[in-house]
Design an enzyme around this catalytic site. Structure first.
Site: not given
Ligand SMILES: *[C@@H]1O[C@H](CO)[C@@H](O)[C@H](O)[C@H]1NC(C)=O
Ligand SMILES: *[C@@H]1O[C@H](CO)[C@@H](O)[C@H](O)[C@H]1NC(C)=O
Ligand SMILES: *[C@@H]1O[C@H](CO)[C@@H](O)[C@H](O)[C@H]1NC(C)=O
Ligand SMILES: *[C@@H]1O[C@H](CO)[C@@H](O)[C@H](O)[C@H]1NC(C)=O
Ligand SMILES: *[C@@H]1O[C@H](CO)[C@@H](O)[C@H](O)[C@H]1NC(C)=O
Length: 499
Positions: A177, A442, A467
Site C-alpha cells: 500500500s 485492487d 490489495h
C-alpha cells in the site's frame, strides 16, 4: 525454487465498536491498509517485543536537534551472521506496526530461505510512534513521506553500525500500500543504503481526483455478475428519489439504519454526500480486501460474490432494499448498530488533535497526508456513476479545509500533488532492483505500475487478487497466479542478494 509452508491466511480487522464510515473511509481501513496477518496457530507463534529507536524530528533542518522515540521490531531467528545473510526491512505505513508481521507473511518465508535479519520500523505519527506532543496541524508539519524515508535511512545506518554489519550486507525493503510506494522511493532516493525493494500495491502517482478508483470497483463487481453494478445504480437512484420528500426520508432512516434521522433540511449537502460516499464505501471496502482473509465472523467472509448475490436477488425487493441489505450485512459484520453519516460529527472527530482520540490511530494523520501530499480522493466523477454523483472531488477538498484550515484549498492541493510527482517521478520512476506488484481487482492498482517498463524493475500484475495479496501468508486455496507471483518475487530477491 520452492517455499514450503502451511498456513491459513486469515486476518482480523477490528474488534472495537466504531462507526461505519470510520471503519473504511477514503479507501483506508482503520488500522491501516495492510491488515495484520492472522495465523490459525498464531497463539503459538512467539510474540516479539517492541523496541525504541532514537529518531530525529526534522531531517532537513540541521538547526533542529529534537529527538523522539520510534517503535520498531527485530527478529534475529533466521539470521546466521554476516556476511552470510541479508537484512530485510518491512516499512511501516498508515497504521500501527504489528508484531504479527515479524513471524508470518511472505517476507518471513523469504527470510527463512535467505537467512535474513528482519526489522520492521513503524511510520512516524502512526501507532505508538509519536514525534510531537499532539497532532495539531502545526505539529503535523513533520509528517511527510520525505521525513519518513529519511527516518528509514537513518535507521539503516544506525542499525548497521550497531550490528557491525559489513558494507556489503544487502538491505532489502518490503512495503504494501502506501509503504509499497515508500519501498520504491527508498530504493530511488537511497540506493547506497537499500539494495532492492518489493513494492506491493503502491500508488506511485499522486492525483487529486482519483476517480478511477470506483471504475475498478465497478469492474470488480462485473467479475462476479454483469447485472450487479446496474442493480447498484438503480438502488442509488431510488435513494436519490426518496431523499426528495419527507416520507421517503423516513423510509431511508429505517432502511439504512441511520444513527441520526435525516432532518428535513436535506439541503445539507455535506450530509448527503457523506451518506452516498458511505454507501459506496460499503462496496469499496469489500472489493479492496476481497478474499484476502477468511474467518468465520466479522466482515472477512464477505466477498464481492456475497455483495452481488444480494444485489442480484429480486426476491429481496427493489434494488434500494438490496442496497440496504448490503448495508445491514456490513453494519453487522463491523458490529455496529447504526450508520453514521453526519458530516459535522465526522469533522469534529478528525479535528481532535489528542493522541487519545479515536482518529489518532491514523485517520487524522492519513487525511493530513492526502491533503498535503497525495490527494487520492475517491470521487464519484467516474462514469457511469453507479454510486451516484454526490461525492465530487470538491467534497473532499472541503474536508481538508474543514479539518486543517482554509489554507488547504484546491490550489494548495494541486500544487502539493504536483510537487509529490516531481519529487518521486510518479509512474516514470527510474529504478533498478525493484519489483512492482499489483492485483487486478485492487482499485489502487490504477495509480501504480502494472507493466514492466525496464528490465531492472519488473512489474507483476496478478489477475484476480486484491490489495497487498502477495504479502499475506500462503493459503491452500490461493489462486495459482498468486503462488506463482510469490515464487517470482523470491527469485528476484535471490538475484539481488547475489549481485
Ligand atoms: C460487539 O459489540 C458489543 C457491544 O459493544 C461487544 O460486547 C462485543 O464484544 C462486540 N463483538 C465484537 C466481535 O467485536
Ligand atoms: C432546499 O433548497 C431549496 C432551494 O434553495 C428550497 O426551495 C427548499 O425549500 C429547501 N428545502 C429545505 C427542506 O430546506
Ligand atoms: C459470515 O459468517 C457469519 C458467522 O459464521 C455468518 O453469520 C454470515 O452469514 C457469513 N456471511 C457470509 C456473507 O457468508
Ligand atoms: C434470495 O433471497 C431469498 C430471501 O432471503 C433467499 O431465500 C434466497 O435463497 C436468495 N436467493 C439467492 C439466489 O441467493
Ligand atoms: C478528543 O478525544 C479525547 C479522547 O477521546 C477526548 O477526551 C477529548 O474530549 C476530545 N477533544 C475534543 C475537543 O473533542
Amino acid at each position: 525454487m520452492r517455499i514450503l509452508l502451511l498456513s491459513l491466511c486469515i486476518f482480523l480487522f477490528i474488534n472495537k465498536n466504531i462507526n461505519a464510515w470510520r471503519v473504511f473511509h477514503h479507501g483506508r481501513m482503520v488500522g491501516g491498509n495492510i491488515g495484520k496477518p492472522f495465523h490459525y496457530r498464531s497463539s503459538k507463534l512467539k510474540t516479539i517485543p517492541e523496541k525504541w529507536f532514537m529518531q530525529n524530528l526534522d531531517h532537513f533542518n540541521p538547526g533542529n536537534d529534537q529527538k523522539w522515540k520510534q517503535k520498531y521490531f527485530v527478529n534475529e531467528d533466521f539470521y546466521r551472521g554476516s556476511p552470510s545473510g541479508p537484512v530485510f526491512l518491512m516499512i511501516g505505513g498508515e497504521g500501527e506496526a504489528s508484531d504479527k508481521w515479524m513471524t508470518q507473511g511472505a517476507w518471513i518465508d523469504y527470510a527463512k530461505v535467505y537467512k535474513a535479519l528482519c526489522f520492521q520500523l513503524e511510520h512516524r505519527y502512526y501507532g505508538k510512534s509519536h514525534p510531537t506532543p499532539d497532532l495539531s496541524t502545526k505539529n503535523l508539519q513533520y509528517l511527510t513521506s520525505q521525513q519518513a524515508l529519511a527516518d528509514l535511512a537513518f535507521f539503516i545506518q544506525t542499525i548497521s553500525a550497531q550490528y557491525k554489519l559489513n558494507d556489503d550486507v544487502k538491505w532489502i525493503v518490503f512495503g504494501g500500500s502506501y509503504p509499497g510506494s515508500l519501498a520504491a522511493w527508498m530504493r530511488m532516493k537511497y540506493p547506497h543504503l537499500v539494495h532492492g525493494a518489493m513494492s506491493a500495491s503502491g500508488p506511485l502517482l499522486a492525483e487529486v481526483d482519483f476517480k478511477d478508483y470506483f471504475r475498478v470497483v465497478d469492474e470488480a463487481l462485473a467479475t462476479s455478475s454483469n447485472t450487479c453494478a446496474t442493480a447498484v445504480r438503480q438502488g442509488t437512484t431510488q435513494v436519490e428519489i426518496l431523499l426528495r420528500h419527507m416520507i421517503g426520508q423516513r423510509n431511508i432512516n429505517e432502511k439504512f439504519k441511520l444513527c441520526d434521522p435525516i432532518d428535513q433540511n436535506i439541503n445539507n449537502t455535506n450530509d448527503v454526500s457523506n451518506l452516498f460516499e458511505t454507501l459506496a464505501g460499503n462496496f469499496a471496502g469489500v472489493v479492496q480486501y476481497n478474499k484476502d482473509n477468511r474467518i468465520g465472523k466479522g466482515r472477512s467472509n464477505i466477498t464481492i460474490d456475497s455483495l452481488c448475490e444480494i444485489m442480484d436477488n429480486d426476491s429481496l425487493g427493489p434494488p434500494i432494499d438490496r442496497l440496504a441489505a448490503v448495508n445491514t450485512m456490513l453494519l453487522d459484520a463491523y458490529n455496529q448498530t447504526c450508520l453514521d453519516y453526519k458530516y459535522d460529527k465526522m469533522i469534529k472527530q478528525y479535528r481532535n488533535v489528542s493522541w487519545g482520540s479515536e482518529t489518532s490511530e491514523g485517520g487524522r494523520q492519513w487525511n493530513y497526508q492526502t491533503c498535503t501530499e497525495f490527494g487520492f480522493f475517491q470521487s464519484s466523477a467516474y462514469s457511469p456513476q453507479n454510486f451516484g454523483n454526490r461525492f465530487p472531488v470538491n467534497f473532499f477538498i472541503q474536508q481538508c479545509i474543514d479539518i486543517f484550515g482554509p489554507k488547504y484549498n484546491k490550489d494548495f492541493l494541486d500544487a502539493s500533488v504536483r510537487r509529490t510527482n516531481t519529487l518521486y517521478g510518479a509512474l516514470n520512476i527510474d529504478v533498478t532492483n525493484v519489483v512492482f506488484v499489483q492485483g487486478s481487482i485492487d482499485p489502487w492498482h490504477a495509480l501504480g505500475i502494472t507493466k514492466t517498463q525496464s528490465l531492472g524493475a519488473p512489474a507483476i500484475y496478478i489477475e484476480g487478487t486484491a490489495h497487498c495479496a502477495n504479502m499475506y501468508p500462503q493459503a491452500a486455496d490461493d489462486p495459482p497466479q498468486l503462488t506463482a507471483a510469490r515464487i517470482q518475487i523470491a527469485e528476484l530477491i535471490n538475484s539481488w542478494i547475489r549481485l
